[in-house]
Design a protein around this motif. Structure first.
Motif, short mmCIF file in Angstrom:
data_model
loop_
_atom_site.label_atom_id
_atom_site.label_comp_id
_atom_site.label_asym_id
_atom_site.label_seq_id
_atom_site.Cartn_x
_atom_site.Cartn_y
_atom_site.Cartn_z
N ARG A 13 22.35 17.40 -43.47
CA ARG A 13 22.13 17.48 -44.91
C ARG A 13 20.63 17.63 -45.14
O ARG A 13 19.98 16.77 -45.71
CB ARG A 13 22.66 16.23 -45.59
CG ARG A 13 24.17 16.02 -45.40
CD ARG A 13 24.61 14.67 -45.94
NE ARG A 13 24.30 14.54 -47.36
CZ ARG A 13 24.31 13.38 -48.01
NH1 ARG A 13 24.61 12.27 -47.37
NH2 ARG A 13 24.04 13.34 -49.30
N LYS A 14 20.12 18.74 -44.67
CA LYS A 14 18.67 18.92 -44.65
C LYS A 14 18.07 18.83 -46.05
O LYS A 14 17.04 18.19 -46.27
CB LYS A 14 18.33 20.27 -44.02
CG LYS A 14 16.85 20.46 -43.76
CD LYS A 14 16.61 21.72 -42.97
CE LYS A 14 15.10 21.88 -42.69
NZ LYS A 14 14.82 23.10 -41.92
N ASP A 15 18.71 19.50 -47.03
CA ASP A 15 18.16 19.47 -48.39
C ASP A 15 18.20 18.07 -48.98
O ASP A 15 17.25 17.62 -49.63
CB ASP A 15 18.94 20.43 -49.29
CG ASP A 15 18.63 21.89 -48.97
OD1 ASP A 15 17.67 22.13 -48.20
OD2 ASP A 15 19.34 22.77 -49.49
N ASP A 16 19.31 17.34 -48.75
CA ASP A 16 19.42 15.97 -49.26
C ASP A 16 18.34 15.09 -48.64
O ASP A 16 17.71 14.27 -49.32
CB ASP A 16 20.80 15.38 -48.93
CG ASP A 16 21.90 16.00 -49.79
OD1 ASP A 16 21.55 16.66 -50.79
OD2 ASP A 16 23.08 15.83 -49.46
N TYR A 17 18.17 15.26 -47.35
CA TYR A 17 17.14 14.47 -46.65
C TYR A 17 15.77 14.77 -47.25
O TYR A 17 14.96 13.86 -47.51
CB TYR A 17 17.16 14.80 -45.17
CG TYR A 17 16.02 14.16 -44.39
CD1 TYR A 17 16.10 12.84 -43.96
CD2 TYR A 17 14.85 14.88 -44.13
CE1 TYR A 17 15.05 12.26 -43.28
CE2 TYR A 17 13.80 14.31 -43.43
CZ TYR A 17 13.90 12.99 -43.00
OH TYR A 17 12.86 12.41 -42.33
N LEU A 18 15.49 16.06 -47.48
CA LEU A 18 14.20 16.47 -48.00
C LEU A 18 13.96 15.87 -49.39
O LEU A 18 12.88 15.32 -49.67
CB LEU A 18 14.15 17.99 -48.06
CG LEU A 18 12.78 18.63 -48.31
CD1 LEU A 18 11.84 18.33 -47.17
CD2 LEU A 18 12.93 20.13 -48.49
N ILE A 52 14.99 23.48 -54.90
CA ILE A 52 16.04 22.58 -54.44
C ILE A 52 15.97 21.24 -55.15
O ILE A 52 16.99 20.57 -55.35
CB ILE A 52 15.99 22.40 -52.90
CG1 ILE A 52 14.68 21.73 -52.47
CG2 ILE A 52 16.20 23.71 -52.18
CD1 ILE A 52 14.65 21.35 -50.98
N PHE A 53 14.77 20.80 -55.57
CA PHE A 53 14.64 19.52 -56.29
C PHE A 53 15.35 19.63 -57.64
O PHE A 53 16.08 18.71 -58.04
CB PHE A 53 13.17 19.17 -56.47
CG PHE A 53 12.94 17.73 -56.86
CD1 PHE A 53 12.70 16.77 -55.90
CD2 PHE A 53 12.99 17.34 -58.20
CE1 PHE A 53 12.49 15.44 -56.25
CE2 PHE A 53 12.79 16.02 -58.56
CZ PHE A 53 12.55 15.07 -57.57
N THR A 78 12.51 19.00 -62.61
CA THR A 78 11.47 19.50 -61.72
C THR A 78 10.73 18.30 -61.13
O THR A 78 10.77 17.19 -61.69
CB THR A 78 10.46 20.38 -62.49
OG1 THR A 78 9.75 19.55 -63.41
CG2 THR A 78 11.17 21.52 -63.23
N PRO A 79 10.04 18.48 -60.00
CA PRO A 79 9.25 17.36 -59.45
C PRO A 79 8.26 16.80 -60.45
O PRO A 79 8.08 15.57 -60.53
CB PRO A 79 8.55 17.99 -58.24
CG PRO A 79 9.47 19.08 -57.80
CD PRO A 79 10.04 19.64 -59.07
N SER A 80 7.63 17.68 -61.24
CA SER A 80 6.64 17.19 -62.22
C SER A 80 7.32 16.33 -63.29
O SER A 80 6.78 15.29 -63.71
CB SER A 80 5.93 18.38 -62.89
OG SER A 80 5.20 19.12 -61.93
N GLU A 81 8.51 16.73 -63.75
CA GLU A 81 9.24 15.94 -64.73
C GLU A 81 9.64 14.58 -64.14
O GLU A 81 9.57 13.55 -64.82
CB GLU A 81 10.49 16.71 -65.18
CG GLU A 81 10.18 17.92 -66.05
CD GLU A 81 11.41 18.80 -66.30
OE1 GLU A 81 11.36 19.62 -67.24
OE2 GLU A 81 12.41 18.65 -65.56
#
Length: 543
Positions: free
Chosen positions: A434-439, A475-476, A483-486
């Motif tokens: 689950r690469k994306d989940d891990y990331l 992906i976030f 978004t990461p900023s949000e």
């Protein structure tokens, strides 16, 4: 129950008194008789009665003379005098030197019963007072002995100034220790069973088995509990210390409780571990024997050794390890590399873990601290595979070292190491499958750990997890809906709300701590989310 002696020269009166009242109902269980003052004196000294009933006029020795002589040796005896009218003055003399009461002849049942109840009550009060005094003395002795144990422990540890040490040694000498020619410290631990000994029981048992006064200090509870024994010896016994300690452990092989299999039946030994120190000639140097015993005991516990372990056994193991340390280091490094390779390739880590700890067990002289540092390095190396970007790597490594050093046994270190490696296996599996989940989980952890970092941004986070900002942003958003900023802004404002509600820090300080040093901009963002300025919110919640 009380004992009573009847002294009467007239046989029919003597036998009549034996049957005169129901003595057992008054707690008088033993009734003896004597036919004159001489026999009465001998019997009194032999049986030590609580109560004596005596006539006054008797051949050989009068009841008054006999009573006076008895009370010189048996101060607590209660005496009831039988007297006629003609001997009334004698009875008054008896009262003056301590008789409880007198009864006029011929003896009436009611008067006799009243007098005897008075005598029995006097005996009860005396016994209650004696018990109270005994308890006070026992309590005083117990408090003193506990204090002495602690001061002896300070002596063993080398604590306290020279005057305190001299006072402790002087007190030990006044307790019988000057007769010893040498002193040794033994440290032992007992298996956890329903029959655990306390300090007093251990002290009594050790003294009985070894035939000498032994002072015991206890520390810890449950599996961590241990006893430190100060054992006085004669010079010829110092070479037989192991046999003496073995004799004690043999006596400590206590029977198991009902329905519980004994450790001896289950494992072939009684589960006790005892480390001996090197005997010293003077109490001033007992801390040296304690240090040896402590090192030996820790060595035995760490390597799961039971029975009596001598100080020279631990020292020999250290020497042997030093001589073979290069071979050991090469072997351990090779096993650590194999473990890391198996972890990274997805192979089972069990076989190499078995080899790794078999290698450690084969070198008992390596020492707990050194092995902890080796295993800490192994865990840190494995962690780098699963968490290469961890900003808390140093703190994590420190936590692992502290946890490993807290382990008293090699087996405990194995359990901890296996748990840590298994967690790496889980993380790597998650990373692979689950690469994306891990990331994303990794990024969220970084945000929650570093929200106060002013440089925290999409670009910063992408660099930390080794992906492009566009890929991370995509992906976030897909996984979280933001978004990461949000996400960063939302988390910062949540932390700000908590600080405004629970602390009295200035608003500018709160803003700086959440990574927004511009207080005006912070206030604008806060009002957009909460509908009021930070100051208005604080006033509302702290009103």
């Amino acid at each position: 129950m009380f004992k009573m002696l009847i002294v009467e020269d007239e046989r029919w009166e003597r036998e009549g008194l034996v049957e005169f009242l129901d003595w057992e109902s008054m707690d008088i269980s033993v009734v003896e008789t004597a036919s004159d003052g001489i026999e009465g004196m001998d019997k009194a000294l032999e049986m030590e009665p609580d109560i004596i009933i005596t006539d006054i006029q008797m051949p050989g020795r009068s009841g008054i003379e006999m009573a006076r002589l008895i009370m010189e040796q048996l101060r607590d005896v209660r005496i009831v005098v039988l007297t006629g009218y003609d001997d009334f003055e004698y009875a008054r003399d008896a009262l003056r030197f301590g008789a409880v009461d007198y009864v006029l002849k011929p003896v009436g049942e009611e008067e006799m019963l009243s007098t005897m109840l008075k005598a029995v009550q006097s005996c009860r009060e005396l016994r209650a007072k004696q018990r109270e005094q005994e308890l006070l003395l026992q309590e005083k002795d117990a408090v003193h002995h506990i204090s002495l144990r602690q001061r002896v422990m300070d002596l063993m540890l080398g604590r306290g100034d020279e005057e305190a040490k001299r006072e402790t040694i002087s007190e030990l000498q006044s307790s019988g220790y000057p007769e010893a020619e040498a002193f040794s410290v033994w440290i032992c631990s007992q298996p956890v069973t329903p029959l655990m000994l306390d300090t007093r029981e251990m002290e009594q048992l050790a003294g009985l088995v070894l035939g000498r006064q032994v002072l015991v200090h206890a520390a810890g509870q449950g599996e961590q509990a241990s006893f430190a024994l100060l054992v006085p010896m004669q010079d010829e016994e110092t070479g037989e210390q192991l046999q003496l300690a073995g004799k004690l452990l043999l006596a400590l092989d206590l029977p198991a409780a009902d329905g519980v299999e004994s450790l001896q039946e289950k494992e072939g030994h009684n589960g006790w571990t005892l480390g001996t120190g090197t005997p010293v000639g003077q109490l001033e140097f007992i801390n040296e024997s304690f240090r040896d015993a402590q090192n030996t005991f820790n060595y035995a516990v760490f390597n799961d050794l039971q029975g009596v372990i001598a100080a020279d056994e631990e020292q020999l193991a250290k020497k042997q390890f030093t001589l073979g340390s290069e071979v050991f280091s090469n072997q351990f490094r090779e096993l650590a590399k194999r473990l890391r390779y198996d972890l990274g390739s997805g192979s089972s880590c069990g076989p190499v873990m078995d080899e790794l700890f078999s290698c450690l067990a084969a070198h008992p002289g390596a020492g707990r601290s050194y092995i902890a540092s080796l295993l800490g390095g192994v865990i840190e190396s494995c962690s780098s595979l699963a968490m290469p970007a961890a900003k808390t790597a140093t703190a994590t490594a420190t936590d692992h070292m502290e946890a490993l050093l807290a382990c008293r046994r090699l087996q405990e270190m194995r359990v901890y190491t296996e748990a840590a490696v298994n967690e790496m296996v889980r993380l790597l599996e998650e990373k692979r499958n689950r690469k994306d989940d891990y990331l994303i989980n990794r990024v969220i952890v970084l945000i929650e750990e570093q929200y106060g970092n002013q440089d925290l941004s999409l670009a910063y986070l992408a660099g930390e997890v080794f992906v492009s900002p566009n890929h991370l942003g995509m992906i976030f958003k897909k996984k979280t809906g933001k978004t990461p900023s949000e996400y960063i802004q939302e988390f910062r404002l949540q932390r700000a709300e908590e600080m405004l509600r629970t602390t009295k820090q200035r608003i500018s300080v709160v803003a700086e701590q959440i990574g927004i040093p511009n207080a005006s901009y912070f206030g604008l963002l806060y009002k957009q989310v909460y509908g009021m300025t930070p100051g208005e919110y604080r006033e509302l919640v702290q009103r």
